[in-house]
Scaffold this motif. Sequence first.
Motif: not given
Lengths: 199, 199, 199, 199
Positions: A32-52
């Motif tokens: 994510p371009a934005a700084e901070g852990l919040e911006a990372l959190w918004h990646l959860w659907p991409v991350f969940l799809a990756y895990v599956l």
Amino acid sequence: MERQEGVSRVEAFSDGVLAIIITIMVLELKTPAAEGLEALWHLWPVFLAYVLSYAYVAIYWVNHHRLFGHARVITGRLLWSNMALLFTLSLVPFATAYLGEHHFSRAATLLYLAVMLLASIAYAPLQREIARTGTAGKAARTYHAATLRKGLAAILVYAAGLPLSFVSPWLGIGCAALVAVFWILPWGPLDRLFLCDDA
Amino acid sequence: MERQEGVSRVEAFSDGVLAIIITIMVLELKTPAAEGLEALWHLWPVFLAYVLSYAYVAIYWVNHHRLFGHARVITGRLLWSNMALLFTLSLVPFATAYLGEHHFSRAATLLYLAVMLLASIAYAPLQREIARTGTAGKAARTYHAATLRKGLAAILVYAAGLPLSFVSPWLGIGCAALVAVFWILPWGPLDRLFLCDDA
Amino acid sequence: MERQEGVSRVEAFSDGVLAIIITIMVLELKTPAAEGLEALWHLWPVFLAYVLSYAYVAIYWVNHHRLFGHARVITGRLLWSNMALLFTLSLVPFATAYLGEHHFSRAATLLYLAVMLLASIAYAPLQREIARTGTAGKAARTYHAATLRKGLAAILVYAAGLPLSFVSPWLGIGCAALVAVFWILPWGPLDRLFLCDDA
Amino acid sequence: MERQEGVSRVEAFSDGVLAIIITIMVLELKTPAAEGLEALWHLWPVFLAYVLSYAYVAIYWVNHHRLFGHARVITGRLLWSNMALLFTLSLVPFATAYLGEHHFSRAATLLYLAVMLLASIAYAPLQREIARTGTAGKAARTYHAATLRKGLAAILVYAAGLPLSFVSPWLGIGCAALVAVFWILPWGPLDRLFLCDDA
């Protein structure tokens, strides 16, 4: 029966393709371009799809590994059914990216289940060819009987997931996850279930 | 004749390169930003180009696999003609992306056929070197005679496709597809055709 | 002396890394948005940089292949000097992309030569370790003496290319191309030149 | 005890995944649009992150290589703990890109340390399984005792790095670098430290 030299090369090529498939999916995890852990959190659907999808491709690799432990000769049919299986699996990164970017929408879930369905269908001819030309004996027959039946069950669950996605995409994803779970679970009671009339 | 240790490593490196080529092409299947199945449908030219190129690289892998089954020693000429073949095939993802993005336009078809022509030309010196230094005997001679002739036929069909693309790009693509079909078809009547005066 | 089992795995990992390096460079050949052959023509600097770098990585693979033909045991120093070599080569795709995108500018040529210089310097400790622990005998000594000297010549030509790039970037590229040519040429008179006082 | 055939294939697949992980990280080194050496200089955080992660993945490969030198049979637990380890390592390119693009910010350092912590935790079950089913004897016991303890030390240093990153991100990066240094250093006094009560 001796193992033909060429079998290892088919494994090596398949390993290469599966290793790349499993690894390029992670390229979809865009920083994510934005700084901070919040911006990372918004990646959860991409991350969940990756895990599956990682779990899926890992399952296919483990099954492919076990299946080719029974292969003895290389036939044209084996080569081409293996290529067909790898083709269907090569669509997994695309379906995964779509699933993650569109936040498990209906269209994305349908595409994902369709790719999974194709891959599970493509596995059957490869297994049949290896059952026909590979190692003989009771252990091999038991193995093929159990996994062909498990494969058929997977096909049915994926097929059921398609209409269920119209009710809710999460039901469709649940079907995909269900298949993953019953393949990852260790051999045991579950396998005896699939083996009942062969043992 | 014993198989030199180094042969397997040339196969392994070629497997790696071919596995990556076949897999990075799928990265061109970029997920549409728009939601819904309609947006997916618009990807058909990119998908069709991917299917065609997957079939091609798969054919090259299968042929490479069979050819190296005859290799026995590593020579400088073998190493470099193999590298030249892999170079031409490394251009396939670029030509495929161009074909899909420009919807099988004339320029894209010409580029695609040119890459295919280069690859089929680059295959010949590799095969000649393995025919010269590899396994001897009637089976090997028959194999090399048949595939060299099949390769020559492929070169002629690609070359014919270049001017035909000026009539219609689809005629050019048809030439490329024709070559793919006659390589994927199982050994049999077709191969006897190419073997007529050797058998 | 027997070949240790682990040697093959070091080769396999190096093959994987080199296969990926050689193949991801082609991703820099980005399809032009404009239609027609003219738009393709404008890609020539990117394409030329790709051809040059493909040749380089291919040469490194061929040399690595020959060098590991002499390896017998795995030592910590061998593993880490191999990793260092692969690290320098992993910078080649970046330097190649920069060279192509900036049309062989002075800064791009300097970066490219610097990466090539690093790689040729990193090759020496790997070769010394294999010379120390690998196959013994006159053939091995001759091979190591000739290639270490060829490697030293390459280092000197790259080093000379750095100041020459300030005169003209094409002189720097010429130095890089010169090294490629004298490594691709077959063993023969050139190698005797490097062997004069050992034979 | 004989080495099962399937062990090599697990190594080959792991090699493929690790080779791709180590190589795709370099894709984050994006060529600057601006001309000149100054523009290159601004890439230093991305380059530094790449060097650090390359060293890490190289260390994991070397450790994996040594560990699988002790593997003898393939169990379901071995396959899945290996897959879990590769999963955690597949997140390294993402964490590396984030670290480089956000110039070693606090959030990026925390993510990086978290991925490293996960990978070091995932290594333990794989090693325990190979210690249980692999080669027996004093050398194997010594090896497992030393590396399990080294692994535990790494886990503790990473865990300490998380709160320290709130003081300064560079303290967190320092913890990561510290682990890398004590794994790259040759076996010797340091290892004896970890072996004290077994020898």
